[in-house]
Design an enzyme around this catalytic site. Structure first.
Site, PDB file in Angstrom:
ATOM      1  N   MET A  21       0.856  -1.186   0.000  1.00 59.20           N
ATOM      2  CA  MET A  21       0.000   0.000   0.000  1.00 59.20           C
ATOM      3  C   MET A  21       0.891   1.234   0.000  1.00 59.20           C
ATOM      4  SD  MET A  21      -3.012  -1.114   2.688  1.00 59.20           S
ATOM      5  CE  MET A  21      -1.876  -1.975   3.811  1.00 59.20           C
ATOM      6  N   CYS A 104      -2.207  -0.942  -9.715  1.00 62.36           N
ATOM      7  CA  CYS A 104      -2.479   0.348  -9.070  1.00 62.36           C
ATOM      8  C   CYS A 104      -3.437   1.175  -9.919  1.00 62.36           C
ATOM      9  CB  CYS A 104      -1.179   1.120  -8.853  1.00 62.36           C
ATOM     10  SG  CYS A 104      -1.452   2.744  -8.091  1.00 62.36           S
ATOM     11  N   ASN A 205      -6.905 -11.042  -3.019  1.00 56.98           N
ATOM     12  CA  ASN A 205      -6.822  -9.756  -2.337  1.00 56.98           C
ATOM     13  C   ASN A 205      -8.109  -8.963  -2.515  1.00 56.98           C
ATOM     14  OD1 ASN A 205      -5.333  -6.606  -3.064  1.00 56.98           O
ATOM     15  ND2 ASN A 205      -5.578  -7.419  -1.028  1.00 56.98           N
ATOM     16  N   ASP A 207     -11.140  -6.835   0.415  1.00 54.28           N
ATOM     17  CA  ASP A 207     -12.240  -6.922   1.379  1.00 54.28           C
ATOM     18  C   ASP A 207     -12.016  -7.884   2.537  1.00 54.28           C
ATOM     19  OD1 ASP A 207     -13.583  -5.053  -0.076  1.00 54.28           O
ATOM     20  OD2 ASP A 207     -15.093  -6.411  -0.895  1.00 54.28           O
ATOM     21  N   ARG A 230      -6.294  -2.835   3.311  1.00 49.86           N
ATOM     22  CA  ARG A 230      -6.927  -1.820   4.167  1.00 49.86           C
ATOM     23  C   ARG A 230      -7.463  -2.395   5.476  1.00 49.86           C
ATOM     24  NH1 ARG A 230     -11.336   0.420   0.570  1.00 49.86           N
ATOM     25  NH2 ARG A 230     -11.214  -1.694  -0.284  1.00 49.86           N
TER      26      ARG A 230
END
Length: 334
Positions: A21, A104, A205, A207, A230
């Site tokens: 990230m 990205c 990847n 959620d 996240r």
């Protein structure tokens, strides 16, 4: 005993990994997440052009530590030769893996032909993967998305090209570039990639925020590994819970407020040591806000977090949060 997967010659526990990230997954945060049980981590993306042009800022993002291993560094760019040269330069930082960012969605990356823009040019993507894999002696992995938009969903085709071009593992974020980070991730496209790719691991990847969503991702996609982005922000304990589950150990209790604040302080202090206080505290504002999520009076505390400039400021904020908790406990006991 926890199962393992192989990324080239690198053995990785089959629990949950920390996703790359930009501006978030720095060395300090990676070290904290690894300590709490993240099985693997990928660093912040680095510009291949910046690295080959000897950018000090780009080079600093490649620094890793022994506490992080196994760890990958991530490169982005749209020129095979430049990417290969950047990968060679990155080897001096001794990564276990080199990851290529082809997912990205940020305009400044995709708008210049890198990141998810390569989803529109799968043949070029394959050339980049071959060039990088041929230039280094560590495994090369690729992170990409469902597609560019709903009209050009090509993750399965893209995955096959990446596999044939020498990728050692693939990470699939189940959204298109146009969707950015919403709506809910498409687990079916990740499952389709897993069915199509037979010789290398597929990492899912999107959620994953807790043990339940991690297990659901494994079950619904058949992925070899799950990666958390996240969902780990202000919450490195998510890895502790997942690691305990797969270890067959009792699930740990949720962290107390004191533990949350202590780990927050440790992470930010590490960042200050690695980057200087001036740089790190500016970046620490968002981390402090994430750690304070769910705390009573969080809105005002997060506002205060947005003004942090020194570790002393952080210590004052922590003291105020603890004082507020003490007052609330006293009020509830009367």
């Amino acid at each position: 005993m926890i199962e393992t997967i192989q990324i080239g010659g690198v053995s990785v526990k089959r629990t949950a990994a920390l996703a790359p990230m930009a501006g978030v997954a720095d060395r300090a945060f990676r070290e904290i997440c690894r300590r709490f049980g993240a099985c693997y981590a990928v660093g912040e993306m680095v510009s291949s052009k910046g690295l080959t042009y000897q950018s000090k800022k780009s080079a600093e993002l490649l620094v890793t530590s022994g506490e992080e291993r196994p760890v990958a560094v991530q490169l982005f760019g749209d020129d095979p030769l430049t990417m290969a040269r950047a990968a060679e330069l990155a080897l001096s930082y001794q990564p276990d893996v080199i990851d290529i960012n082809m997912g990205c969605p940020a305009p400044k990356i995709a708008g210049n032909g890198g990141g998810s823009a390569l989803m529109k040019r799968p043949q070029l993507a394959g050339e980049i993967i071959r060039a990088v894999a041929g230039a280094v002696d560590v495994p090369v992995t690729v992170k990409f998305r469902k597609g560019w938009d709903d009209e050009t969903v090509n993750a399965v085709e893209f995955a096959k090209i990446a596999e044939q071009s020498g990728a050692a593992a693939l990470t699939v974020h189940g959204r298109t570039r146009k969707q950015m980070y919403a709506p809910p991730v498409d687990v079916e496209i990740i499952a389709a990639v897993k069915r199509a790719v037979t010789s290398i691991p597929v990492i899912a990847n999107g959620d994953v925020t807790d043990l339940a969503s991690c297990l659901a991702m494994y079950e619904r996609t058949g992925a070899d590994l799950v990666m958390i982005g996240r969902g780990a922000l202000g919450n490195p304990w998510v890895f502790r819970e997942i690691d305990a589950y797969f270890s067959g150990a009792p699930l740990p209790p949720q962290p107390t407020l004191e533990e949350k604040l202590g780990v927050m302080r440790e992470q930010i202090a590490l960042a200050c040591a690695y980057k200087t206080e001036r740089v790190a505290m500016r970046e620490a504002r968002k981390h402090a806000a994430w750690y304070l999520t769910g705390v009573r009076g969080a809105a005002s505390f997060r506002h205060q977090a947005g003004t942090l400039c020194t570790l002393a400021d952080l210590d004052a904020l922590i003291e105020q949060v603890l004082e507020r908790q003490t007052i609330q406990r006293e009020e509830e006991s009367t």
